[in-house]
Design a protein around this motif. Sequence first.
Motif, PDB file in Angstrom:
ATOM      1  N   VAL A  49      -2.010 161.465   6.104  1.00 55.07           N
ATOM      2  CA  VAL A  49      -1.194 161.480   7.318  1.00 55.07           C
ATOM      3  C   VAL A  49      -1.068 162.904   7.855  1.00 55.07           C
ATOM      4  O   VAL A  49      -1.184 163.155   9.064  1.00 55.07           O
TER       5      VAL A  49
ATOM      6  N   VAL B  42      -4.380 163.909   9.566  1.00 53.58           N
ATOM      7  CA  VAL B  42      -4.582 163.258  10.858  1.00 53.58           C
ATOM      8  C   VAL B  42      -3.665 163.864  11.926  1.00 53.58           C
ATOM      9  O   VAL B  42      -4.093 164.146  13.053  1.00 53.58           O
ATOM     10  N   ARG B  43      -2.402 164.071  11.572  1.00 53.82           N
ATOM     11  CA  ARG B  43      -1.458 164.631  12.548  1.00 53.82           C
ATOM     12  C   ARG B  43      -1.857 166.038  12.973  1.00 53.82           C
ATOM     13  O   ARG B  43      -1.804 166.389  14.157  1.00 53.82           O
TER      14      ARG B  43
ATOM     15  N   PHE C  49      -4.858 165.887  15.310  1.00 53.61           N
ATOM     16  CA  PHE C  49      -4.488 165.521  16.675  1.00 53.61           C
ATOM     17  C   PHE C  49      -3.871 166.706  17.422  1.00 53.61           C
ATOM     18  O   PHE C  49      -4.143 166.920  18.598  1.00 53.61           O
TER      19      PHE C  49
ATOM     20  N   ALA D  97      -9.114 151.339   9.521  1.00 55.61           N
ATOM     21  CA  ALA D  97      -8.636 151.625  10.885  1.00 55.61           C
ATOM     22  C   ALA D  97      -9.638 151.108  11.916  1.00 55.61           C
ATOM     23  O   ALA D  97      -9.245 150.593  12.974  1.00 55.61           O
TER      24      ALA D  97
ATOM     25  N   PHE E  40       4.363 156.805  10.416  1.00 57.44           N
ATOM     26  CA  PHE E  40       2.978 156.853  10.876  1.00 57.44           C
ATOM     27  C   PHE E  40       2.670 155.616  11.718  1.00 57.44           C
ATOM     28  O   PHE E  40       2.918 154.489  11.310  1.00 57.44           O
ATOM     29  N   ASN E  41       2.110 155.837  12.887  1.00 58.75           N
ATOM     30  CA  ASN E  41       1.780 154.746  13.812  1.00 58.75           C
ATOM     31  C   ASN E  41       0.365 154.252  13.509  1.00 58.75           C
ATOM     32  O   ASN E  41      -0.614 154.758  14.061  1.00 58.75           O
ATOM     33  N   TRP E  42       0.278 153.263  12.648  1.00 61.49           N
ATOM     34  CA  TRP E  42      -1.036 152.773  12.219  1.00 61.49           C
ATOM     35  C   TRP E  42      -1.844 152.204  13.393  1.00 61.49           C
ATOM     36  O   TRP E  42      -3.033 152.521  13.545  1.00 61.49           O
TER      37      TRP E  42
ATOM     38  N   PHE F  97      -2.995 155.066  15.674  1.00 65.87           N
ATOM     39  CA  PHE F  97      -4.068 155.838  15.042  1.00 65.87           C
ATOM     40  C   PHE F  97      -5.383 155.081  15.090  1.00 65.87           C
ATOM     41  O   PHE F  97      -6.446 155.643  15.389  1.00 65.87           O
ATOM     42  N   SER F  98      -5.336 153.779  14.807  1.00 66.13           N
ATOM     43  CA  SER F  98      -6.555 152.969  14.729  1.00 66.13           C
ATOM     44  C   SER F  98      -7.323 152.963  16.042  1.00 66.13           C
ATOM     45  O   SER F  98      -8.555 152.845  16.043  1.00 66.13           O
TER      46      SER F  98
ATOM     47  N   ILE G  68     -12.041 163.137  15.937  1.00 66.54           N
ATOM     48  CA  ILE G  68     -11.008 162.138  16.172  1.00 66.54           C
ATOM     49  C   ILE G  68     -10.685 161.956  17.656  1.00 66.54           C
ATOM     50  O   ILE G  68     -10.165 160.936  18.077  1.00 66.54           O
TER      51      ILE G  68
END
Length: 372
Positions: A251, A254-255, A258, A299, A319-321, A324-325, A368
């Motif tokens: 997580v 990924v954050r 972004f 994802a 976490f916003n699954w 993110f997906s 990403i």
Amino acid sequence: MNWENIAGQENLKKLLRESIAENRVSHAQLFVGKEGYGTMPIVLAYAKEVFSLENEHAASKVEHLNHLDLHFSFPVFTDNKNSLSKNKFEEFREMIMNSPYSSYDDWTAFLESENKQLFISADEIDDQNQKFSLKSFEGGTKILIIWRVDKMNVAASNKFLKFLEEPPAKTVILLTAESTNDILPTILSRTQVVEVPRINDVDIEAYLKNNFNVSDERIMEIVHEAQGDLNDALKLLQSGNKNEEFEKLFVQWVRDAFMVKKKPEFLKSIIFWAREIAGWNRERQKNFLNYCSEIFRLALLQNYQSESLVYKRIDANGFNWAGFSKFISGANIENILDEISTADLHLTRNGNPKIIWTDLGIKLSRYIHKNS
């Protein structure tokens, strides 16, 4: 190791047992497949059955790896100018007795030798030649098991080739390897190759249910994640809170990826993230790479509305699954998985982990945002 203790592989076990019963035992056989598929358990059960036809009582000694006519070679590191398997046999025996599905990475971790090169040397082949020049203790067949023959160096391979071409009488040579890529073609041409496939999911599920008190939900999650590898399944079962730590670091990665596009100062956070992971042992780092690959694939399935196949989601720490997906698609999944695979390869070849993880961390921030 008995046939009934091996998870799945019913077709292969049947073929091997029939070859022994019909006296069609090739003098040199190469079992190709991941350790977690059962290459070593299968080889040990095969050796035991060969010995059983000659002396049923003596064959039981194979279960403890102390049959006098059963010899082992496996990768070791050079210690005091010596690189012979027999010097590390008790450690190897302990690992295999505890878990016959153990992998090469497990072996390096067991020896605490992650910064040393493990290989099968020419001196090792000379030592085995000397052993096989002697008569068998039980008066029958002598068996040599070479675990991870693909780790032989060139000098050892050339000497072993001569041993293969002119083996002593009543000698059976059983080799294991994860793939044939690093084995001399001349050695391959003189062996009967036996492909060991991944274990069926239903067989791993049955094995876990019969041997462990675990919820059906957890078992199904492990089965999906293990991908036919019982060694991985057992590690996942025993991992405790490891996945929670992996989830937290994924997580964070990924954050930061972004954010770094708009705020370059987040690059510093990625560097610190990379340093933290680089401090782990190699096996743990590789496990985290596998975890990341799995999450990106899930994802992708989520993004393409294949939710019935998404057996695991990340929903901790806000976490916003679903959000993110949407960023994982056909436009970037291949690049992302290729980079993870490359990082895994570099770790295997003892690359600098700080550089590997920093490079991987930064590249995600590029891919990403490459959305379809």
